[in-house]
Design an enzyme around this catalytic site. Structure first.
Site, mmCIF file in Angstrom:
data_model
loop_
_atom_site.group_PDB
_atom_site.id
_atom_site.type_symbol
_atom_site.label_atom_id
_atom_site.label_comp_id
_atom_site.label_asym_id
_atom_site.label_seq_id
_atom_site.Cartn_x
_atom_site.Cartn_y
_atom_site.Cartn_z
ATOM 1 N N ASP A 67 0.881 -1.158 0.000
ATOM 2 C CA ASP A 67 0.000 0.000 0.000
ATOM 3 C C ASP A 67 0.920 1.208 0.000
ATOM 4 O O ASP A 67 1.839 1.287 0.816
ATOM 5 C CB ASP A 67 -0.942 0.023 1.204
ATOM 6 C CG ASP A 67 -2.108 0.967 0.961
ATOM 7 O OD1 ASP A 67 -2.811 0.787 -0.054
ATOM 8 O OD2 ASP A 67 -2.303 1.887 1.760
ATOM 9 N N TYR A 148 1.890 10.367 -9.667
ATOM 10 C CA TYR A 148 2.440 11.662 -9.271
ATOM 11 C C TYR A 148 3.914 11.830 -9.675
ATOM 12 O O TYR A 148 4.523 12.847 -9.363
ATOM 13 C CB TYR A 148 2.314 11.834 -7.752
ATOM 14 C CG TYR A 148 0.889 11.818 -7.246
ATOM 15 C CD1 TYR A 148 0.102 12.967 -7.278
ATOM 16 C CD2 TYR A 148 0.327 10.653 -6.733
ATOM 17 C CE1 TYR A 148 -1.201 12.958 -6.806
ATOM 18 C CE2 TYR A 148 -0.977 10.633 -6.263
ATOM 19 C CZ TYR A 148 -1.733 11.787 -6.301
ATOM 20 O OH TYR A 148 -3.023 11.766 -5.837
#
Length: 192
Positions: A67, A148
């Site tokens: 994660d 990103y």
């Protein structure tokens, strides 16, 4: 060769994890598409644990989960665990983040990657968290990577993640750091 289920439906993430785990001789396999694990944790590590344990228990096999996301200091750690859900596309996520940082002088941030490995009973046997500190650029730079990457700048290298060669990014990224910490523990395990 032991099979380890990667607790994701994303083939790109499986391919990326395979690079780090190649030396172990594990056969990595995506979780079944219809097996969904709710990410209800408040941190990256909690969500990695939930995914690894849930997939391992459901399938009765070893499972590894990742994660990860971006935490921007001036935004109180946002987008954080919601990095992938911050908007509906990479471009929209970048635009939202840059809009929220407009006029802000503190552009410090870090990418975070939490990893957890669960045995077939769903017990977490090893976990770690890797960080890559950096800054948010005022506009995208570079054409590589995803998410990103075009706005995440690593001052030590003078490049955004999107400007780095894959090998450079693997060496300094949050995921690379996390796998570097995890590998000695994984090598000591005997999966059966």
């Amino acid at each position: 060769m032991p099979t380890v289920i990667v607790a994701t439906g994303n083939p790109g993430k499986l391919k990326e994890m395979q690079v780090y785990l190649d030396d172990l001789g594990w056969q990595l396999q995506l979780k079944p598409e219809d097996l969904d694990i709710d990410e209800t944790g408040a941190t990256f590590l909690e969500n990695a644990r939930l995914k690894a344990a849930g997939v391992a228990k459901a399938l009765g096999q070893w499972a590894i989960a990742d994660d990860s996301g971006l935490a921007v200091n001036a935004l109180g750690g946002a987008p954080g665990i919601y990095s992938a859900r911050y908007a509906d596309s990479d471009r929209a996520r970048i635009d939202r983040l840059l809009g929220e940082l407009a006029g802000c002088s503190d552009r410090s941030a870090q990418f975070v990657c939490a990893l957890a490995l669960a045995n077939p009973q769903g017990d977490i046997v090893v976990e770690t968290e890797g960080l890559c500190p950096g800054e948010i650029l005022p506009e995208p730079r570079g054409s590589g990577g995803f998410g990103y990457d075009p706005i995440f700048y690593v001052p030590d290298l003078g490049k955004s993640f999107a400007e780095m060669l894959p090998q450079q990014k693997e060496a300094v990224s949050h995921r690379g750091v996390a796998f570097g910490q995890l590998m000695p523990h994984l090598k000591a395990l005997t999966l059966g």
